[in-house]
Structures are given as C-alpha cells and as structure tokens.
Design a protein around this motif. Structure first.
Motif, mmCIF file in Angstrom:
data_model
loop_
_atom_site.group_PDB
_atom_site.id
_atom_site.type_symbol
_atom_site.label_atom_id
_atom_site.label_comp_id
_atom_site.label_asym_id
_atom_site.label_seq_id
_atom_site.Cartn_x
_atom_site.Cartn_y
_atom_site.Cartn_z
ATOM 1 N N PHE A 197 0.829 -1.194 0.000
ATOM 2 C CA PHE A 197 0.000 0.000 0.000
ATOM 3 C C PHE A 197 0.874 1.258 0.000
ATOM 4 O O PHE A 197 1.989 1.253 0.525
ATOM 5 N N PRO A 198 0.367 2.346 -0.551
ATOM 6 C CA PRO A 198 1.149 3.596 -0.599
ATOM 7 C C PRO A 198 1.173 4.303 0.752
ATOM 8 O O PRO A 198 0.307 4.093 1.600
ATOM 9 N N ARG A 199 2.186 5.130 0.933
ATOM 10 C CA ARG A 199 2.237 6.014 2.092
ATOM 11 C C ARG A 199 2.229 7.456 1.586
ATOM 12 O O ARG A 199 3.253 8.006 1.213
ATOM 13 N N ILE A 200 1.042 8.037 1.587
ATOM 14 C CA ILE A 200 0.864 9.435 1.170
ATOM 15 C C ILE A 200 0.369 10.196 2.390
ATOM 16 O O ILE A 200 -0.784 10.075 2.785
ATOM 17 N N GLY A 201 1.277 10.952 2.991
ATOM 18 C CA GLY A 201 0.970 11.602 4.256
ATOM 19 C C GLY A 201 1.503 10.762 5.391
ATOM 20 O O GLY A 201 1.159 9.591 5.526
ATOM 21 N N LYS A 202 2.353 11.351 6.202
ATOM 22 C CA LYS A 202 3.045 10.607 7.241
ATOM 23 C C LYS A 202 2.098 10.008 8.262
ATOM 24 O O LYS A 202 2.271 8.868 8.705
ATOM 25 N N TYR A 203 1.073 10.761 8.660
ATOM 26 C CA TYR A 203 0.182 10.315 9.725
ATOM 27 C C TYR A 203 -1.221 9.967 9.237
ATOM 28 O O TYR A 203 -2.030 9.440 10.006
ATOM 29 N N THR A 204 -1.523 10.244 7.993
ATOM 30 C CA THR A 204 -2.881 10.017 7.492
ATOM 31 C C THR A 204 -2.954 8.951 6.414
ATOM 32 O O THR A 204 -4.036 8.686 5.879
ATOM 33 N N ALA A 205 -1.842 8.313 6.105
ATOM 34 C CA ALA A 205 -1.832 7.321 5.023
ATOM 35 C C ALA A 205 -2.828 6.195 5.286
ATOM 36 O O ALA A 205 -3.477 5.705 4.361
ATOM 37 N N PHE A 206 -2.956 5.805 6.553
ATOM 38 C CA PHE A 206 -3.843 4.681 6.860
ATOM 39 C C PHE A 206 -5.298 4.999 6.497
ATOM 40 O O PHE A 206 -6.076 4.109 6.133
ATOM 41 N N LEU A 207 -5.689 6.280 6.581
ATOM 42 C CA LEU A 207 -7.057 6.672 6.220
ATOM 43 C C LEU A 207 -7.297 6.432 4.733
ATOM 44 O O LEU A 207 -8.375 5.975 4.326
ATOM 45 N N ARG A 208 -6.297 6.764 3.913
ATOM 46 C CA ARG A 208 -6.409 6.527 2.472
ATOM 47 C C ARG A 208 -6.399 5.043 2.159
ATOM 48 O O ARG A 208 -7.006 4.600 1.175
ATOM 49 N N ASN A 209 -5.699 4.260 3.008
ATOM 50 C CA ASN A 209 -5.517 2.842 2.710
ATOM 51 C C ASN A 209 -6.664 1.964 3.200
ATOM 52 O O ASN A 209 -6.733 0.790 2.831
ATOM 53 N N ILE A 210 -7.559 2.509 4.028
ATOM 54 C CA ILE A 210 -8.692 1.710 4.504
ATOM 55 C C ILE A 210 -9.535 1.180 3.329
ATOM 56 O O ILE A 210 -9.816 -0.025 3.258
ATOM 57 N N PRO A 211 -9.948 2.044 2.382
ATOM 58 C CA PRO A 211 -10.713 1.491 1.247
ATOM 59 C C PRO A 211 -9.892 0.555 0.367
ATOM 60 O O PRO A 211 -10.430 -0.405 -0.202
ATOM 61 N N TYR A 212 -8.558 0.818 0.258
ATOM 62 C CA TYR A 212 -7.696 -0.088 -0.501
ATOM 63 C C TYR A 212 -7.682 -1.473 0.142
ATOM 64 O O TYR A 212 -7.751 -2.497 -0.537
ATOM 65 N N LEU A 213 -7.597 -1.496 1.465
ATOM 66 C CA LEU A 213 -7.559 -2.774 2.173
ATOM 67 C C LEU A 213 -8.876 -3.523 1.987
ATOM 68 O O LEU A 213 -8.880 -4.739 1.747
ATOM 69 N N TRP A 214 -9.982 -2.815 2.115
ATOM 70 C CA TRP A 214 -11.293 -3.444 1.931
ATOM 71 C C TRP A 214 -11.403 -4.095 0.554
ATOM 72 O O TRP A 214 -11.779 -5.273 0.428
ATOM 73 N N SER A 215 -11.065 -3.324 -0.484
ATOM 74 C CA SER A 215 -11.179 -3.863 -1.853
ATOM 75 C C SER A 215 -10.182 -4.995 -2.079
ATOM 76 O O SER A 215 -10.484 -5.952 -2.807
ATOM 77 N N THR A 216 -9.016 -4.910 -1.439
ATOM 78 C CA THR A 216 -8.008 -5.964 -1.585
ATOM 79 C C THR A 216 -8.489 -7.268 -0.953
ATOM 80 O O THR A 216 -8.416 -8.340 -1.566
ATOM 81 N N LEU A 217 -8.959 -7.200 0.292
ATOM 82 C CA LEU A 217 -9.460 -8.404 0.966
ATOM 83 C C LEU A 217 -10.655 -8.991 0.226
ATOM 84 O O LEU A 217 -10.800 -10.214 0.105
ATOM 85 N N LYS A 218 -11.517 -8.121 -0.292
ATOM 86 C CA LYS A 218 -12.688 -8.590 -1.033
ATOM 87 C C LYS A 218 -12.268 -9.306 -2.318
ATOM 88 O O LYS A 218 -12.820 -10.361 -2.676
ATOM 89 N N ALA A 219 -11.273 -8.732 -3.011
ATOM 90 C CA ALA A 219 -10.813 -9.334 -4.269
ATOM 91 C C ALA A 219 -10.068 -10.646 -4.040
ATOM 92 O O ALA A 219 -10.144 -11.565 -4.874
ATOM 93 N N LEU A 220 -9.349 -10.757 -2.927
ATOM 94 C CA LEU A 220 -8.557 -11.959 -2.655
ATOM 95 C C LEU A 220 -9.414 -13.121 -2.161
ATOM 96 O O LEU A 220 -8.992 -14.278 -2.226
ATOM 97 N N LYS A 221 -10.590 -12.844 -1.667
ATOM 98 C CA LYS A 221 -11.446 -13.900 -1.120
ATOM 99 C C LYS A 221 -11.827 -14.909 -2.202
ATOM 100 O O LYS A 221 -12.186 -14.537 -3.321
ATOM 101 N N GLN A 222 -11.735 -16.181 -1.856
ATOM 102 C CA GLN A 222 -12.088 -17.263 -2.767
ATOM 103 C C GLN A 222 -13.431 -17.869 -2.336
ATOM 104 O O GLN A 222 -13.575 -18.315 -1.200
ATOM 105 N N LYS A 223 -14.399 -17.895 -3.251
ATOM 106 C CA LYS A 223 -15.746 -18.344 -2.885
ATOM 107 C C LYS A 223 -15.791 -19.829 -2.516
ATOM 108 O O LYS A 223 -16.569 -20.240 -1.652
ATOM 109 N N LYS A 224 -14.974 -20.643 -3.164
ATOM 110 C CA LYS A 224 -15.069 -22.084 -2.948
ATOM 111 C C LYS A 224 -14.068 -22.605 -1.915
ATOM 112 O O LYS A 224 -14.041 -23.797 -1.630
ATOM 113 N N ASP A 225 -13.243 -21.720 -1.355
ATOM 114 C CA ASP A 225 -12.230 -22.135 -0.382
ATOM 115 C C ASP A 225 -12.540 -21.563 0.993
ATOM 116 O O ASP A 225 -13.316 -20.611 1.126
ATOM 117 N N LYS A 226 -11.890 -22.137 2.009
ATOM 118 C CA LYS A 226 -11.852 -21.495 3.311
ATOM 119 C C LYS A 226 -10.917 -20.299 3.215
ATOM 120 O O LYS A 226 -9.828 -20.403 2.645
#
Length: 378
Positions: free
Chosen positions: A65-94
């Motif tokens: 994930f990118p670091r844009i802003g020393k203390y606020t990067a995590f705010l920008r990365n919250i939606p990135y993380l959500w979309s990443t976890l959603k995309a990585l999820k496998q429907k037929k696997d645990k």
C-alpha cells in the motif's frame, strides 16, 4: 485454503524480522498446498505512491500500500484494504486472514473487515506490549488495551512462546505456538576459518547494555587475534556512539561494524562464526516474552549460540549440549566465548546439536503444515 498474511512492512523490499517471519509462514503454507498472499500494513510503505502488486523472488504474491501523508496514510488505505481483501477472497475455499499486532485502532478495523467479508481471523502474538518501557501515556494505554482485549476479536491466536501463550489463555480461543522460523536447507561453508564471534541486533541495545562488549574485552586479553563482528540496525548517530564506546574500551581494532548487508553475506558471517551471541536479560520482561527471530537463523548456521536461560531458551536448548547457556554477566559471556575458543571440537558438536533443535522446532516447512492443519479445523 486461501490465506492472506498481513504481518509485513514493505515486503519484499525491506529486510525486517516481521517480513522474514511472514515470508517463512507464507512459504510453509504455500508448500503445504495453500493459496497465499502477503499484504502490507495499513500505514503503507515509505516511497510507495500507489498500490504495488507482484511476486517476490521466493514466489510469494504481495501487495504493498502507498504512504501518502506521514500520519494520514492509513485513512487513504482503509478502502484499498477493503477492496483488496474482497478481491482476494475465494468463494469455494476457506478464507483465513493472519494479522500482525498493529496499532490497536487499526487492529480492530482490520479484524472487523475480515469478519464482515467472511474470513476466519487469527493473529501472531509476538510481544507483551505492557512490558515495553515507554514515557508516552497514550502509548501505555494502547498497549494495555491491546494486550488485554485483542483476543476477543479473533478465531485463533498464534503466540510466539510459552509466556505469551499463558497470557492469552484468558481469551479461551484455539492457540498454536508458532516459534521463530528459518530454512534449514541452505548450503553451509564449513571450510572457512572461524576466528570471530557475531552479534546481530539494534545499536541501542549495545549503547544501553554493553555486556557483549565488556565480555569481549575480557576475551581478547588472552586471545588477541579473535574478532567480534557487530551487525547493527540503527541510525548513523547510534553507530557513531558505538564506535566511541569501542574506542574508549580500546577494542576498536578488534571489532568490525556492518549494517544493511546482503542476506548471503549475513549468512556467511553466521556460518564462519566461533559463536553467535544472543544476550537475554532475566530481569527484562521483554526478554522473557520475546523470542528473537535471530535464534532460528543462528541455529540454521550449524554454529553454537551463546545466551542466557531466559524466556524460551529452556524450552528448546540444553547447556553445553545444544547451546552455551551462561549467567547474564560480562564474566559469564566471556567464559562462554572462551569455552568455544579453547575446545573447537566441542563447539562443533554443540553447533550441530543446535541445528538439530532448529530443524525439529523452527523449520518453516514443518510449521507451515502445522498451521494449515490447525486453521482448517477452525
């Protein structure tokens, strides 16, 4: 089984203990038949301005994930993380998410993201944060909340050692010990002349506690040809402070300082050492709770470790059989070093026995299979 591992920091471009541990877990689970992806922490990685995806030299898919802003990067990365976890999820696997012990508010956010998306959630429990001395009161409060409540948000816990395992019993969650890890298949150069001891760690340790330097100062009084290699993490200012200490002790000519060296050079230094120093303080709560990743790497080198009977050491090692275990004093560590100098045959035996301990307990292949079996039953 689909596994997402979120314990790293800029993997695979940064060399850290967390990155090494995460990679070994990923490799072990991949070789056990799992689909595995390493993803970055929510603060992102310095110098990265957009999401980076790739495959590491060891074949592990990663997302940074990118670091844009020393203390606020995590705010920008919250939606990135959500979309990443959603995309990585496998429907037929645990689907399973292994988290690191990140900042407490972020820990909760990530845990709930995983739960909402249908992941089973676990964490690597590798630090007793309450035991870390800190002057910031907000940090102390966060450490207390983290250690006392983190397990309630999880399906399972992976403590690194027995002390933390006991601390986590209150959560009444399934647990599996996941100790320090290493590869035990690399080639070892057994023909290199061994005339040095090695310490690998942070410069601040040697500035605060000079037990290794005090012990070495005693050793070279009778064995002046012996060297000490310090592989240090830290700032140039801290390394400069170490050089001043060496000069004041009049041992600077016998000590080499290295940092940010390639992994092959690091392993070569380990493999050619008379002994590998891992000082552990019996009065330190951190040393009782922690289990240094270096110990696994040390045992993989077939060289004897010199340490104290603190924390996880008595669960795995026996004095003068698989390690040199000494009192936490300069005299104790000096005596341990001298025993290896003066009895090379015994040092070879101890190094080999230490390797066998590591092969049995710290082999990433074996532990990867154990983790897969464990989480498949959650």
């Amino acid at each position: 089984m689909n596994v997402v591992i979120m314990v790293s920091d800029g993997y695979p471009f940064k060399f850290t203990a967390n990155n090494s541990k995460g990679e070994f877990i990923a490799l072990g689970m991949k070789e056990a038949g799992c689909t595995v992806t390493m993803i970055d922490n929510m603060h992102g990685t310095k110098g990265i301005l957009s999401i980076q995806k790739g495959v590491s030299p060891h074949g592990i898919p990663y997302i940074i994930f990118p670091r844009i802003g020393k203390y606020t990067a995590f705010l920008r990365n919250i939606p990135y993380l959500w979309s990443t976890l959603k995309a990585l999820k496998q429907k037929k696997d645990k689907n399973h998410l292994i988290m690191g012990m990140m900042d407490y508010p972020l820990f909760i956010i990530v845990a709930f993201m995983g739960i909402i998306l249908g992941y089973k959630i676990s964490t690597l429990f590798h630090e007793w944060h309450i035991g870390i001395k800190h002057t910031n009161h907000f940090w102390k409060i966060e450490a207390y909340l983290k250690d006392k409540t983190f397990g309630y948000f999880l399906n399972a816990i992976f403590p690194i050692g027995h002390y933390l395992q006991q601390k986590a019993l209150k959560f009444q969650k399934p647990m599996l010990l996941v100790p320090v890890l290493a590869s035990f298949e690399r080639k070892i150069d057994n023909h290199t002349k061994k005339n040095h001891f090695t310490f690998c760690g942070h410069a601040t340790y040697l500035i605060r506690n000079q037990i290794v330097l005090d012990a070495f100062e005693k050793v070279i009084k009778t064995h002046p040809s012996i060297k000490l290699i310090l592989i240090l993490v830290g700032t140039e200012t801290q390394k400069g402070e170490i050089k001043k200490i060496l000069h004041n002790k009049n041992i600077a000519n016998s000590v080499d300082i290295k940092s940010k060296i390639p992994q092959d050079e690091l392993y070569s230094i380990y493999d050619s050492s008379l002994g590998l120093l891992i000082p552990l303080d019996p009065n330190s709560l951190q040393d009782k709770a922690r289990f240094s990743q270096k110990i696994a790497e040390y045992t993989a080198s077939h060289r004897p470790i010199i340490t104290s009977n603190v924390g996880e050491i008595p669960y795995y090692f026996k004095n003068n059989e698989s390690a040199i275990i000494v009192p936490f004093t300069p005299e104790g560590y000096a005596k341990g070093m001298l025993s290896l100098i003066e009895n090379i045959n015994n040092s070879e035996v101890i190094g080999e026995n230490g390797y066998k301990v590591g092969l049995h307990y710290f082999n990433y292949k074996k532990v990867g299979k154990q983790i897969k079996k464990f989480i498949s039953n959650l």
